[in-house]
Design a protein around this motif. Structure first.
Motif, PDB file in Angstrom:
ATOM      1  N   VAL A 188       0.654  -1.338  -0.029  1.00  0.00           N
ATOM      2  CA  VAL A 188      -0.419   0.330  -0.011  1.00  0.00           C
ATOM      3  C   VAL A 188       0.894   1.221  -0.314  1.00  0.00           C
ATOM      4  CG1 VAL A 188      -1.416   1.590   1.378  1.00  0.00           C
ATOM      5  CG2 VAL A 188      -2.212  -1.083   1.014  1.00  0.00           C
ATOM      6  N   ASP A 189       1.989   1.231   0.626  1.00  0.00           N
ATOM      7  CA  ASP A 189       2.707   2.140   1.050  1.00  0.00           C
ATOM      8  C   ASP A 189       3.711   2.759  -0.495  1.00  0.00           C
ATOM      9  OD1 ASP A 189       2.467   3.425   3.464  1.00  0.00           O
ATOM     10  OD2 ASP A 189       4.360   2.043   4.374  1.00  0.00           O
ATOM     11  N   ASP A 190       3.937   1.940  -0.777  1.00  0.00           N
ATOM     12  CA  ASP A 190       4.639   1.645  -2.147  1.00  0.00           C
ATOM     13  C   ASP A 190       3.582   2.293  -3.627  1.00  0.00           C
ATOM     14  OD1 ASP A 190       6.902   0.456  -1.328  1.00  0.00           O
ATOM     15  OD2 ASP A 190       6.107  -1.451  -2.260  1.00  0.00           O
ATOM     16  N   LEU A 191       2.494   1.822  -3.765  1.00  0.00           N
ATOM     17  CA  LEU A 191       1.279   2.852  -4.602  1.00  0.00           C
ATOM     18  C   LEU A 191       1.222   3.897  -3.780  1.00  0.00           C
ATOM     19  CD1 LEU A 191      -1.446   0.807  -5.040  1.00  0.00           C
ATOM     20  CD2 LEU A 191      -0.154   1.875  -6.443  1.00  0.00           C
ATOM     21  N   ILE A 192       1.342   5.153  -2.651  1.00  0.00           N
ATOM     22  CA  ILE A 192       1.235   6.372  -2.489  1.00  0.00           C
ATOM     23  C   ILE A 192       2.087   6.493  -2.540  1.00  0.00           C
ATOM     24  CG2 ILE A 192       0.840   7.885  -0.308  1.00  0.00           C
ATOM     25  CD1 ILE A 192      -0.857   5.452   1.124  1.00  0.00           C
ATOM     26  N   SER A 196      -3.485   9.447  -7.870  1.00  0.00           N
ATOM     27  CA  SER A 196      -3.409   9.029  -7.052  1.00  0.00           C
ATOM     28  C   SER A 196      -3.648   8.237  -6.734  1.00  0.00           C
ATOM     29  CB  SER A 196      -3.938  10.280  -6.320  1.00  0.00           C
ATOM     30  OG  SER A 196      -3.819   9.929  -4.268  1.00  0.00           O
ATOM     31  N   PRO A 197      -3.494   6.522  -6.078  1.00  0.00           N
ATOM     32  CA  PRO A 197      -4.356   4.988  -6.065  1.00  0.00           C
ATOM     33  C   PRO A 197      -5.701   5.554  -5.272  1.00  0.00           C
ATOM     34  CG  PRO A 197      -2.960   5.421  -4.192  1.00  0.00           C
ATOM     35  CD  PRO A 197      -2.420   6.744  -5.029  1.00  0.00           C
ATOM     36  N   THR A 198      -6.143   5.224  -6.044  1.00  0.00           N
ATOM     37  CA  THR A 198      -8.389   4.365  -5.399  1.00  0.00           C
ATOM     38  C   THR A 198      -8.013   3.449  -4.531  1.00  0.00           C
ATOM     39  OG1 THR A 198      -8.937   2.938  -7.116  1.00  0.00           O
ATOM     40  CG2 THR A 198      -8.655   5.589  -7.736  1.00  0.00           C
ATOM     41  N   LEU A 199      -9.322   3.485  -3.461  1.00  0.00           N
ATOM     42  CA  LEU A 199      -9.307   2.626  -2.725  1.00  0.00           C
ATOM     43  C   LEU A 199      -9.150   1.790  -3.114  1.00  0.00           C
ATOM     44  CD1 LEU A 199     -12.241   4.737  -0.347  1.00  0.00           C
ATOM     45  CD2 LEU A 199     -10.073   3.813   0.195  1.00  0.00           C
ATOM     46  N   ASP A 200     -10.460   1.148  -4.643  1.00  0.00           N
ATOM     47  CA  ASP A 200     -10.329   0.034  -4.772  1.00  0.00           C
ATOM     48  C   ASP A 200      -9.073  -0.434  -4.954  1.00  0.00           C
ATOM     49  OD1 ASP A 200     -12.849  -0.599  -5.255  1.00  0.00           O
ATOM     50  OD2 ASP A 200     -12.508   0.029  -7.334  1.00  0.00           O
ATOM     51  N   GLN A 201      -7.830   0.087  -6.059  1.00  0.00           N
ATOM     52  CA  GLN A 201      -6.409  -0.158  -5.744  1.00  0.00           C
ATOM     53  C   GLN A 201      -5.988  -0.111  -4.782  1.00  0.00           C
ATOM     54  OE1 GLN A 201      -5.226   3.426  -8.175  1.00  0.00           O
ATOM     55  NE2 GLN A 201      -5.233   2.435 -10.120  1.00  0.00           N
ATOM     56  N   VAL A 228      -3.414  12.145   2.351  1.00  0.00           N
ATOM     57  CA  VAL A 228      -2.951  13.499   2.744  1.00  0.00           C
ATOM     58  C   VAL A 228      -1.534  13.621   2.993  1.00  0.00           C
ATOM     59  CG1 VAL A 228      -4.616  16.076   3.379  1.00  0.00           C
ATOM     60  CG2 VAL A 228      -5.387  14.182   2.010  1.00  0.00           C
ATOM     61  N   LEU A 229      -1.652  13.381   4.975  1.00  0.00           N
ATOM     62  CA  LEU A 229      -0.256  13.688   5.263  1.00  0.00           C
ATOM     63  C   LEU A 229       0.510  13.233   4.428  1.00  0.00           C
ATOM     64  CD1 LEU A 229      -1.903  12.171   8.647  1.00  0.00           C
ATOM     65  CD2 LEU A 229      -1.124  14.742   7.769  1.00  0.00           C
ATOM     66  N   CYS A 230       1.069  12.004   3.617  1.00  0.00           N
ATOM     67  CA  CYS A 230       1.763  12.074   2.634  1.00  0.00           C
ATOM     68  C   CYS A 230       2.135  13.158   2.517  1.00  0.00           C
ATOM     69  CB  CYS A 230       2.009  10.208   2.090  1.00  0.00           C
ATOM     70  SG  CYS A 230       1.971   9.099   2.815  1.00  0.00           S
TER      71      CYS A 230
END
Length: 289
Positions: A186-190, A201-206, A235-237
């Motif tokens: 998950v972090d890698d996607l963000i 920006s990744p979606t919730l589904d992704q 947002v914090l990232c």
């Protein structure tokens, strides 16, 4: 304050120094230090030390009390805390630029209206601690008429944030959260969307798919793990990324807003101010000195 004197003896005079309370026996001292790293032995005292890191990519190894030693790479905007009455040994490899906040334990107890207790932590991205430290940093350097009030308010906010941090169970021990590998995916996607402006920006589904969970299960597990929603985390990232970019000379606030993935500079400024308590421009002026 003995720890302050020992720090100056070890790394040299601070870039600036500001005290809160009586000069002969201040409740808190805020100082910015730049130095070339080294090994430091911080002896027990009645002073709690908070560090707001202003330099990115600094390898640090530390050990507090009898706890195992731990290594990390400190990032711009991260917050660390060394408790009173415990010996801490730190090795910093490379150039350091830090805001050091020395807090009397008795003052913290008065500020939080009770007993103050918090274990050591390093390289935290807790948004409340970041905001309090940034508020202290800006107030200590800016010199506007109301900044003495802002400084003391920030110190008290920092004390409350430290106390809350000590009460919360670390995410890695929380039950029902994401598995380590799932969290990493998950972090890698963000992160991919932060470092490359062409990556949306990744979606919730992704994000849920990366964690191999349904969307609803992912949202619950993610909140259990981090204490915030996936959207708030992203947002914090983005704000963390912006903090690092704001230290680069020559970058305007508008350019930082675009590079960090905010739709408009106005949205970036409003989000930064709402979260951190100061504007990105005020932080930029303070950090560039």
């Amino acid at each position: 304050m003995k720890p302050l004197a020992e720090t100056i003896a070890a790394v040299g005079a601070p870039v600036f120094m500001q005290s809160v309370g009586e000069k002969s026996s201040p409740n808190a001292v805020v100082a910015r230090f730049r130095h070339g790293g080294g090994k430091f032995d911080i002896r027990p005292s009645d002073i709690v030390q908070v560090t707001f890191n202003l330099q990115d990519g600094v390898p640090v190894r530390r050990q507090t009390g009898s706890a195992p030693s731990h290594s990390c790479v400190a990032a711009v905007g991260s917050v660390s805390m060394i408790p009173a009455h415990q010996r801490t040994q730190i090795e910093i490899q490379g150039q350091a630029d830090i805001l050091q906040i020395f807090l009397r334990e008795t003052f913290l107890e008065h500020a939080v209206d009770g007993e103050f207790s918090c274990s050591a932590f390093f390289n935290s991205r807790d948004s409340e601690l970041q905001a309090a430290a940034m508020q202290v940093f800006v107030a200590a350097t800016r010199g506007e008429p109301d900044d003495s009030l802002l400084l003391e308010s920030g110190i008290r906010r920092l004390g409350a944030g430290l106390l809350n941090h000590g009460r919360h169970r670390p995410p890695e021990t929380a039950r029902g959260g994401l598995a380590r590998a799932a969290h990493r995916r998950v972090d890698d996607l963000i992160i991919a969307s932060l470092v490359d402006a062409t990556v949306p920006s990744p979606t919730l589904d992704q994000l849920a798919s990366a964690a191999c969970l349904s969307v609803n299960h992912f949202i619950r597990a993610f909140h259990q793990q981090t204490g915030v929603t996936p959207h708030r985390h992203v947002v914090l990232c983005r704000l963390d990324h912006a903090i690092a970019l704001l230290k680069k000379p020559g970058k305007s606030v508008a350019e930082v807003a675009d590079d960090a993935g905010f739709a408009t500079p106005a949205h970036f400024i409003a989000t930064f101010r709402r979260t951190m308590g100061v504007t990105p421009g005020a932080f930029r002026v303070a950090v560039l000195g």
